[in-house]
Write a protein that holds these residues in place. Structure first.
Motif, PDB file in Angstrom:
ATOM      1  N   GLN A 109       3.217   0.305  -4.182  1.00 57.37           N
ATOM      2  CA  GLN A 109       1.709   0.429  -4.884  1.00 57.37           C
ATOM      3  C   GLN A 109       1.819   0.798  -6.339  1.00 57.37           C
ATOM      4  O   GLN A 109       0.851   0.424  -6.797  1.00 57.37           O
ATOM      5  CB  GLN A 109       0.963   1.492  -4.063  1.00 57.37           C
ATOM      6  CG  GLN A 109       1.481   3.106  -4.333  1.00 57.37           C
ATOM      7  CD  GLN A 109       2.204   3.540  -3.292  1.00 57.37           C
ATOM      8  OE1 GLN A 109       3.311   2.736  -2.803  1.00 57.37           O
ATOM      9  NE2 GLN A 109       2.619   4.860  -3.120  1.00 57.37           N
TER      10      GLN A 109
ATOM     11  N   SER B  51       1.068  -1.380   0.066  1.00 59.26           N
ATOM     12  CA  SER B  51       0.062  -0.042   0.002  1.00 59.26           C
ATOM     13  C   SER B  51       0.789   1.114   0.141  1.00 59.26           C
ATOM     14  O   SER B  51       0.236   2.351  -0.627  1.00 59.26           O
ATOM     15  CB  SER B  51      -0.897   0.008   1.262  1.00 59.26           C
ATOM     16  OG  SER B  51      -0.214  -0.041   2.481  1.00 59.26           O
ATOM     17  N   SER B  52       1.976   1.214   0.565  1.00 60.42           N
ATOM     18  CA  SER B  52       2.774   2.373   0.859  1.00 60.42           C
ATOM     19  C   SER B  52       4.262   2.447   0.015  1.00 60.42           C
ATOM     20  O   SER B  52       4.696   3.513   0.031  1.00 60.42           O
ATOM     21  CB  SER B  52       3.059   2.653   2.350  1.00 60.42           C
ATOM     22  OG  SER B  52       1.775   2.755   2.980  1.00 60.42           O
TER      23      SER B  52
END
Length: 439
Positions: free
Chosen positions: A159, A155-156
């Motif tokens: 991504q 997600s971070s």
């Protein structure tokens, strides 16, 4: 002009493999593993418990830069602090320092100030990481170790990175059954070499695990300090197999030397294996000791043939009748006999990630043959790699004749590293095998 690349926290030189491959054709570039990172054998906190120890590989590299020469220093993420340390110690050796989304300290506050500011601005969701607190004598505060979890990476950090299969919709398996596939690497490699295959299979709904054998990939153990026999080397796979639930079955896939690890698992857990797949892998029989395969391959002659491509180290270990031999695969051998059909990026990744390995000659010579009742009871499929320069086509055919299997498949243009040179074809073979031998 030499370019030196410094990775961020939790990563290693390997994360620069695409950049190294692109830049190397135009000039000199080095990606460094900081201490206890990438393939560096040190461990946190046993060997590395201070920032100076962590940064030492970069400092050593900078110290080796000749007087009058200058380098371009490039740092990413937490590596910005390592860059700053090198800039403070060797300003005369640095033409320019490049901070790639990296921590950029000032000249007023201590280096931790920038981290304090960073942590204050992080959303709560970014705290999704595993932390471990350790008391170290002489320290006023606990020593904190952080592990970046897959959810946070996806997600971070990654991504916008490729998942290898971008346009293919995820397929659901029939009856919503997730058949677990376990991938076992060959000598000197690690779970990392399966990255394309893992991404492709997961995109189709399969549950896939690529295991690091002991002292391989990111496993923190070392040869021979922590791993000096075949059983210790195989332990991560045996532990993984022991964790498979009663009544469950897995598909075991092994490559190269990993075929012997597969055989050991098959002998120990035949009831847990639906089918075992040997990808240009060592395929033992149920008559001879496991070392027999290497005798027939004329292993010593093979070493002589590739004498410039293998670094050999002999270690005396108490209680052993023979010297313990450690091999390191060198770039020339990887390029000519392992990765010759792979992209320059994957060859570069291999050069960065390969670790020293042993083939445990004494153990395998003295080990009894794998049993017909257990190892021999598991269905076996052999995938031939048609352009393998390390385990030749003739020798693959000989192993199959010596120890017959249920089915033979072939990837004609695959080199030794089929999972990198022909990942789609290999995945097609594996999904076909699952559909045929599992349901």
């Amino acid at each position: 002009m030499k370019i030196i690349l410094v990775h961020g926290g939790g990563h290693g030189a390997w994360c620069w493999y695409k950049v190294v491959a692109m830049v190397r054709s135009q000039g000199s570039v080095t990606a460094v593993d900081l201490a206890a990172s990438g393939s560096d054998p040190r461990r946190i906190p046993e060997d590395v418990s201070s920032f100076d120890e962590y940064s030492q590989p970069l400092m050593d590299l900078m110290a080796s830069v000749a007087e009058g020469e200058k380098v371009v220093l490039v740092g990413h993420s937490f590596g910005g602090i390592s860059l700053a340390t090198a800039m403070e110690a060797f300003p005369e050796k640095i033409a320019v320092a490049v901070f790639v989304s990296a921590l950029l300290p000032d000249i007023v506050h201590p280096p931790f100030y920038i981290l304090e500011q960073h942590f204050e601005q992080l959303p709560d969701k970014y705290t999704d990481m595993q932390t471990k607190s350790i008391a170290i004598p002489g320290r006023s505060e606990p020593f904190i170790i952080s592990i970046l979890q897959p959810k946070l990476l996806a997600s971070s950090l990654y991504q916008n990175c490729s998942f290898e299969i971008k346009s293919r919709e995820k397929k659901r398996l029939s009856n919503q059954i997730e058949m677990k596939i376990i991938l076992v690497h060959g000598g000197g490699h690690g779970a990392w070499c399966w990255y394309k295959v893992v991404a492709m299979l997961r995109s189709q709904g399969y549950s896939v695990t690529a295991v690091d054998l002991a002292a391989c990939g990111s496993d923190p153990r070392r040869i021979p300090e922590d791993v000096s026999n075949f059983d210790e080397y195989s332990q991560p796979l045996m532990d993984l197999m022991a964790s498979v639930g009663e009544g469950e079955k897995v598909v075991l896939v092994g490559h190269s030397f990993g075929g012997l690890n597969l055989a050991a698992a098959m002998d120990a857990f035949p009831e847990k294996i639906a089918v075992a797949v040997f990808v240009a892998a060592v395929l033992p029989d149920t008559v001879h000791s496991p070392w027999y395969i290497f005798e027939k391959q004329n292993f010593e002659e093979l070493l002589d043939k590739y004498t410039d491509g293998v670094e050999v180290k002999s270690v005396v270990i108490p209680g052993r009748s023979e010297p313990f031999i450690i091999f390191t695969l060198l770039p020339t051998l990887l390029a000519s006999a392992f990765y010759q059909n792979c992209s320059i990026e994957d060859l570069t990744l291999g050069n960065m990630m390969v670790r020293p390995v042993s083939i445990f000659k004494e153990d395998l010579k003295n080990r009894a043959a794998f049993t017909k009742e257990r190892y021999g009871s598991v269905d076996k499929v052999f995938i031939v790699c048609g352009e393998d320069a390390m385990v030749t086509l003739d020798f693959q055919r000989w192993m199959i004749q010596n120890s017959p299997v249920k089915e033979v498949m072939e990837i004609k243009e695959a080199d030794h590293m089929a999972m990198l040179s022909k990942p789609e074809e290999l995945c097609q073979c594996l999904t076909t095998i699952v559909s045929k031998y599992v349901w």
